[in-house]
Design a protein around this motif. Structure first.
Motif, short mmCIF file in Angstrom:
data_model
loop_
_atom_site.label_atom_id
_atom_site.label_comp_id
_atom_site.label_asym_id
_atom_site.label_seq_id
_atom_site.Cartn_x
_atom_site.Cartn_y
_atom_site.Cartn_z
N ILE A 252 0.70 -1.12 -0.26
CA ILE A 252 0.00 0.12 -0.10
C ILE A 252 0.80 1.29 -0.20
O ILE A 252 0.85 2.07 -0.88
N TRP A 253 1.78 1.23 0.75
CA TRP A 253 2.50 2.44 0.90
C TRP A 253 3.48 2.75 -0.51
O TRP A 253 3.50 3.68 -0.84
N HIS B 277 -9.68 2.41 5.73
CA HIS B 277 -10.81 1.79 4.97
C HIS B 277 -11.18 2.90 4.14
O HIS B 277 -11.55 3.80 4.48
N LEU B 278 -11.43 2.19 2.75
CA LEU B 278 -12.36 3.12 1.80
C LEU B 278 -13.55 3.25 2.31
O LEU B 278 -14.31 4.15 2.43
N ILE B 279 -14.27 2.19 2.52
CA ILE B 279 -15.70 1.88 3.18
C ILE B 279 -15.22 1.47 4.68
O ILE B 279 -14.78 0.43 4.89
N SER B 280 -15.72 2.53 5.54
CA SER B 280 -15.49 2.35 6.91
C SER B 280 -15.79 0.92 7.54
O SER B 280 -16.88 0.38 7.08
N ASN C 160 -10.02 -2.82 0.23
CA ASN C 160 -10.77 -1.75 0.61
C ASN C 160 -9.66 -0.77 1.70
O ASN C 160 -10.18 -0.16 2.64
N ARG C 161 -8.48 -1.01 1.21
CA ARG C 161 -7.43 -0.04 2.17
C ARG C 161 -6.52 0.83 1.34
O ARG C 161 -6.16 0.34 0.28
N LEU D 66 -9.32 3.37 -7.94
CA LEU D 66 -9.79 2.04 -8.52
C LEU D 66 -8.81 1.38 -9.15
O LEU D 66 -9.01 0.08 -9.24
N LYS D 67 -7.73 1.72 -9.59
CA LYS D 67 -6.62 0.83 -10.20
C LYS D 67 -6.31 -0.18 -8.94
O LYS D 67 -6.13 -1.43 -9.22
N TRP D 68 -6.01 0.57 -7.99
CA TRP D 68 -5.58 -0.16 -6.54
C TRP D 68 -6.72 -1.33 -6.35
O TRP D 68 -6.30 -2.59 -6.24
N GLN D 69 -7.94 -0.94 -6.40
CA GLN D 69 -9.03 -2.08 -6.06
C GLN D 69 -9.00 -2.99 -6.97
O GLN D 69 -9.11 -4.27 -6.83
#
Length: 119
Positions: A33-34, A59-62, A73-74, A113-116
């Motif tokens: 992620i970093w 969290h994108l969605i809590s 989602n992170r 969105l690319k990450w997801q």
């Protein structure tokens, strides 16, 4: 540590059970992620330094509204965006608030969105 009230104990138990069923990202996943977000907040673009604990894995969605701990989602977030501003807002709505420039907003949204999609 707060006083062990029934509500506090209930929260500890709930979080512990959730961690078993839906574990948080591993240290290896946190590093991904970093790296993907180039040590910058996914929302405001602020550079954060890991050694000073300025970045949070948000969290994108809590989780309080049902978001999972899955890596998709992170995202990397600065402390201000994570702790004070976004709270339980939908991430897309929060991103609009953080970006006065539409092209910057689109760039950041595309990155998230690319990450997801990758995960």
């Amino acid at each position: 540590m707060p006083a062990p009230t029934p509500g506090y104990v209930k929260n500890i138990i709930r979080r512990s059970l959730r961690e078993i069923v839906d574990p948080s990202p591993s240290k290896k996943d946190e590093q991904k992620i970093w790296e993907f977000f180039n040590s910058k907040c996914a929302y405001c673009g602020k550079r954060v330094r890991k050694e000073y604990k300025e970045g949070h894995i948000d969290h994108l969605i809590s989780s309080s509204i049902g978001g999972s701990n899955q890596i998709s989602n992170r995202v990397l977030s600065c402390a201000s965006c994570n702790e004070e501003e976004k709270l339980d807002l939908p991430w897309e709505e929060f991103l609009v608030q953080k970006c006065s420039n539409k092209s910057v907003e689109a760039e950041r949204k595309d990155k998230i969105l690319k990450w997801q999609k990758m995960h």
